[in-house]
Design an enzyme around this catalytic site. Structure first.
Site, PDB file in Angstrom:
ATOM      1  N   GLY A 117     -32.853 -23.888 -15.987  1.00 35.98           N
ATOM      2  CA  GLY A 117     -32.158 -22.737 -16.567  1.00 35.98           C
ATOM      3  C   GLY A 117     -30.776 -22.582 -15.964  1.00 35.98           C
ATOM      4  O   GLY A 117     -30.395 -23.295 -15.023  1.00 35.98           O
ATOM      5  N   GLY A 175     -28.098 -19.497 -14.720  1.00 38.98           N
ATOM      6  CA  GLY A 175     -27.892 -18.080 -14.461  1.00 38.98           C
ATOM      7  C   GLY A 175     -26.416 -17.749 -14.466  1.00 38.98           C
ATOM      8  O   GLY A 175     -25.598 -18.550 -14.946  1.00 38.98           O
ATOM      9  N   TYR A 198     -24.248 -17.564 -12.113  1.00 40.86           N
ATOM     10  CA  TYR A 198     -23.336 -18.343 -11.271  1.00 40.86           C
ATOM     11  C   TYR A 198     -23.973 -19.636 -10.766  1.00 40.86           C
ATOM     12  O   TYR A 198     -23.504 -20.243  -9.819  1.00 40.86           O
ATOM     13  CB  TYR A 198     -22.836 -17.498 -10.082  1.00 40.86           C
ATOM     14  CG  TYR A 198     -23.952 -16.933  -9.245  1.00 40.86           C
ATOM     15  CD1 TYR A 198     -24.405 -17.603  -8.121  1.00 40.86           C
ATOM     16  CD2 TYR A 198     -24.564 -15.721  -9.588  1.00 40.86           C
ATOM     17  CE1 TYR A 198     -25.433 -17.092  -7.365  1.00 40.86           C
ATOM     18  CE2 TYR A 198     -25.585 -15.210  -8.843  1.00 40.86           C
ATOM     19  CZ  TYR A 198     -26.017 -15.892  -7.726  1.00 40.86           C
ATOM     20  OH  TYR A 198     -27.037 -15.384  -6.976  1.00 40.86           O
ATOM     21  N   THR A 207     -26.850 -23.208 -11.745  1.00 37.87           N
ATOM     22  CA  THR A 207     -27.755 -23.930 -12.632  1.00 37.87           C
ATOM     23  C   THR A 207     -28.981 -24.300 -11.798  1.00 37.87           C
ATOM     24  O   THR A 207     -28.851 -24.660 -10.632  1.00 37.87           O
ATOM     25  CB  THR A 207     -27.080 -25.209 -13.171  1.00 37.87           C
ATOM     26  OG1 THR A 207     -25.799 -24.838 -13.667  1.00 37.87           O
ATOM     27  CG2 THR A 207     -27.889 -25.848 -14.288  1.00 37.87           C
ATOM     28  N   VAL A 208     -30.147 -24.172 -12.434  1.00 39.35           N
ATOM     29  CA  VAL A 208     -31.377 -24.406 -11.670  1.00 39.35           C
ATOM     30  C   VAL A 208     -32.070 -25.663 -12.190  1.00 39.35           C
ATOM     31  O   VAL A 208     -32.226 -25.838 -13.402  1.00 39.35           O
ATOM     32  CB  VAL A 208     -32.328 -23.186 -11.774  1.00 39.35           C
ATOM     33  CG1 VAL A 208     -33.553 -23.382 -10.899  1.00 39.35           C
ATOM     34  CG2 VAL A 208     -31.605 -21.907 -11.393  1.00 39.35           C
ATOM     35  N   LYS A 233     -31.435 -24.436  -6.921  1.00 36.24           N
ATOM     36  CA  LYS A 233     -30.373 -23.660  -7.571  1.00 36.24           C
ATOM     37  C   LYS A 233     -29.046 -24.200  -7.062  1.00 36.24           C
ATOM     38  O   LYS A 233     -28.757 -24.130  -5.857  1.00 36.24           O
ATOM     39  CB  LYS A 233     -30.546 -22.184  -7.194  1.00 36.24           C
ATOM     40  CG  LYS A 233     -29.728 -21.253  -8.033  1.00 36.24           C
ATOM     41  CD  LYS A 233     -29.978 -19.839  -7.584  1.00 36.24           C
ATOM     42  CE  LYS A 233     -30.394 -18.966  -8.727  1.00 36.24           C
ATOM     43  NZ  LYS A 233     -30.539 -17.583  -8.378  1.00 36.24           N
ATOM     44  N   ASP A 240     -30.331  -5.597 -10.067  1.00 36.39           N
ATOM     45  CA  ASP A 240     -30.162  -6.458 -11.245  1.00 36.39           C
ATOM     46  C   ASP A 240     -31.538  -6.856 -11.777  1.00 36.39           C
ATOM     47  O   ASP A 240     -31.778  -8.005 -12.118  1.00 36.39           O
ATOM     48  CB  ASP A 240     -29.336  -7.694 -10.876  1.00 36.39           C
ATOM     49  CG  ASP A 240     -28.900  -8.482 -12.121  1.00 36.39           C
ATOM     50  OD1 ASP A 240     -28.884  -7.889 -13.223  1.00 36.39           O
ATOM     51  OD2 ASP A 240     -28.593  -9.680 -11.982  1.00 36.39           O
TER      52      ASP A 240
HETATM   53  P1  AMP Z   1     -31.139 -17.556 -12.129  1.00 32.63           P
HETATM   54  O1  AMP Z   1     -29.825 -18.198 -11.826  1.00 32.63           O
HETATM   55  O2  AMP Z   1     -31.917 -17.257 -10.904  1.00 32.63           O
HETATM   56  O3  AMP Z   1     -31.017 -16.387 -13.071  1.00 32.63           O
HETATM   57  O4  AMP Z   1     -32.023 -18.675 -12.882  1.00 32.63           O
HETATM   58  C1  AMP Z   1     -31.769 -19.059 -14.215  1.00 32.63           C
HETATM   59  C2  AMP Z   1     -33.084 -19.535 -14.845  1.00 32.63           C
HETATM   60  O5  AMP Z   1     -33.588 -20.664 -14.129  1.00 32.63           O
HETATM   61  C3  AMP Z   1     -34.204 -18.504 -14.788  1.00 32.63           C
HETATM   62  O6  AMP Z   1     -34.161 -17.606 -15.861  1.00 32.63           O
HETATM   63  C4  AMP Z   1     -35.452 -19.383 -14.817  1.00 32.63           C
HETATM   64  O7  AMP Z   1     -35.786 -19.725 -16.136  1.00 32.63           O
HETATM   65  C5  AMP Z   1     -34.998 -20.632 -14.065  1.00 32.63           C
HETATM   66  N1  AMP Z   1     -35.373 -20.549 -12.646  1.00 32.63           N
HETATM   67  C6  AMP Z   1     -34.713 -19.936 -11.656  1.00 32.63           C
HETATM   68  N2  AMP Z   1     -35.357 -20.026 -10.483  1.00 32.63           N
HETATM   69  C7  AMP Z   1     -36.489 -20.716 -10.745  1.00 32.63           C
HETATM   70  C8  AMP Z   1     -37.610 -21.120  -9.938  1.00 32.63           C
HETATM   71  N3  AMP Z   1     -37.672 -20.826  -8.643  1.00 32.63           N
HETATM   72  N4  AMP Z   1     -38.610 -21.792 -10.516  1.00 32.63           N
HETATM   73  C9  AMP Z   1     -38.573 -22.052 -11.855  1.00 32.63           C
HETATM   74  N5  AMP Z   1     -37.540 -21.707 -12.667  1.00 32.63           N
HETATM   75  C10 AMP Z   1     -36.506 -21.040 -12.124  1.00 32.63           C
END
Ligand code: AMP
Length: 478
Positions: A17, A19, A21, A23-24, A40, A133
């Site tokens: 995913g 977010g 700021y 990319t995960v 992340k 948030d």
């Molecule tokens: P974030 O930057 O934390 O908002 O993450 C963006 C997206 O990445 C989230 O909405 C999840 O779908 C995915 N994601 C973030 N952290 C995790 C994690 N620890 N395990 C699995 N998916 C994650």
């Protein structure tokens, strides 16, 4: 298109995913264990001053936090291009996707999620942290089949002194408390508003202010109309009460954190966890002991307290046969408590009747009746003997004596013509019949003492078996 990053200790796979700021990615740790993690990645080049602040806040907060309902930061690394947060991998994705895939979630599951979210928030509060948030995209699920909620993304979190207030714009508009948008001072209570919106979205499939433009959204948030549930919404009163208390536009009228944690729909005290299961089992032991000691009132109390702790586990037990077994056992506890209520009533009654003089005897017309009805007199005398036998705990003998006594009394009624005398006779016979009936059920209950002993041994074996039951991590979508 972004290039998949590399780290010497990890094998990167798919992108999970993106977010605000970062990319995960999903990744495996090299070596024997091949642990799955989420990495992340934040490109240094994309970092503005506020992103750096966000990230550093996230790292410093997450590093200190270990909580079952908060995504664990396992490690962090950096190279010349990126900063990498090595996070616990949550294979269930985020709550936003989960809600979309199910359209809306059943209330028991929502309650379960809410309890987990409340636990995380309670912990954060104890650390003086407000999330600021909260939104379904920031809430991750440990797995799809057995989802446990994990709060993530602390990019915007901040350490708050209890009386500190922020003035900068934070959060996501759809989940943002009105006081943020109206540019008033705001504080940690914005998280309570967001919880209300998340709760609403889980139950009804979309947030209350969902709009196609920001202007429309802003208008809805600015309006002073109270929040209403969708027409025909089928939720429990407790749940409805909580949503409306969370979604109070004026933060001063909004439910407080303590009230939220103690709200009957959140009911953290009885949240199904390993601890509450043990508490329930412990209370069953106490109930059985009081029961065996003949302390009915306290046994009833212990049974009912135990059930308050144990029953929520039933709704979240995923294993069918285990659930069936639990249900059976809980029904036994409930019926035992019901039996005890009867017994306790009888005990009180029998204490009242210890004085073998029937109240009716003091009635002059009854005295007259007695003189003219020797069978009745003998019957009542015998019934009083039966009472004495009950007091001496000779229940079977007492039952036999009641039987004879009642036969005599009934024969006295049969010869009596209709009228007030007959009514009086009926009342008297009825009273003794009731007593004889009560004794009968008491005897049958006593015969279940063996069953009780079995119950006692069952309750001892209901010790928590982590590997089998995983009640803490079990969530049933019914
Ligand atoms: P974030 O930057 O934390 O908002 O993450 C963006 C997206 O990445 C989230 O909405 C999840 O779908 C995915 N994601 C973030 N952290 C995790 C994690 N620890 N395990 C699995 N998916 C994650």
């Amino acid at each position: 298109m972004s290039i998949i990053p590399t780290l010497p200790d990890y094998i990167f796979t798919e992108r999970l995913g993106k977010g605000s700021y970062a990319t995960v990615y999903k990744a495996y740790q090299k070596g024997n264990t091949r642990d799955v993690v989420a990495v992340k990645c934040v490109q240094k080049s994309s970092l503005t001053k506020s992103s750096v602040e966000n990230l550093l806040t996230e790292i410093s907060i997450l590093k200190k936090i270990k909580h079952n309902h908060i995504v664990e930061l396992k490690d962090f690394q950096w190279d010349d291009k990126c900063i990498y947060l090595i996070l616990e991998y949550c294979s269930g994705g985020d709550l936003s996707h989960f809600i979309r895939s199910k359209k809306r979630l059943p209330e028991p599951l929502v309650q379960r999620f809410l309890q987990q979210l409340a636990k995380a928030l309670q912990f954060l509060r104890s650390q003086n942290i407000a999330h600021m948030d909260l939104k379904p995209q920031n809430i991750l699920l440990s797995s799809v089949s057995n989802p446990v909620l994990k709060l993530g993304d602390f990019g915007l979190a901040q350490y708050l002194n209890p009386d500190s207030e922020a003035t900068s714009m934070r959060g996501s508009p759809l989940y943002m408390a009105p006081e943020i948008l109206l540019k008033h001072l705001y504080d940690a209570r914005v998280d309570l508003w967001s919880v209300g919106i998340i709760l609403y979205e889980c139950l009804f499939g979309e947030a209350p202010f969902s709009s196609s433009t920001f202007a429309e959204l802003a208008e809805k948030i600015k309006s002073s109309n109270p929040i209403q549930l969708p027409y025909g919404a089928q939720v429990s009163e407790k749940c409805k009460d909580l949503i409306l208390k969370l979604l109070q536009r004026d933060p001063n009228k909004r439910i407080t954190f303590d009230e939220f944690f103690n709200h009957p729909f959140v009911d953290l005290e009885h949240m199904p966890t390993e601890e509450t299961y043990s508490k329930g089992v412990e209370l069953i032991h106490k109930a059985v002991k009081s029961d065996v000691d003949g302390e009915y009132e306290s046994a009833i109390n212990f049974y009912s307290q135990a059930l308050d702790y144990l029953v929520p586990h039933l709704f979240h037990e995923k294993d069918r046969s285990r659930r069936k077994e639990m249900r059976k056992k809980f029904i036994e506890y409930v019926s035992r408590a019901e039996e005890l209520k009867k017994l306790s009533k009888m005990k009180i009654q029998s204490q009242k009747n210890d004085n073998t003089e029937s109240i009716s005897n003091s009635n002059p017309s009854f005295e007259e009746l007695l003189q003219s009805k020797p069978e009745l007199k003998k019957g009542i005398y015998l019934a009083a003997q039966a009472d004495a036998l009950v007091s001496s705990e000779c229940y079977d003998d007492a039952s036999e004596v009641y039987k004879v006594a009642l036969e005599l009394m009934i024969s006295a009624v049969s010869g009596e013509p209709a009228g007030p005398r007959k009514d009086l006779l009926y009342t008297e016979v009825d009273k003794w019949m009731q007593k004889a009936e009560d004794l009968k059920s008491y005897i049958s209950i006593r015969k279940q003492e063996k069953r009780l002993a079995r119950l006692s041994s069952i309750s001892e074996t209901v010790s928590y078996d982590k590997s089998k039951e995983q009640i803490e991590s079990t969530c049933l979508i019914q």
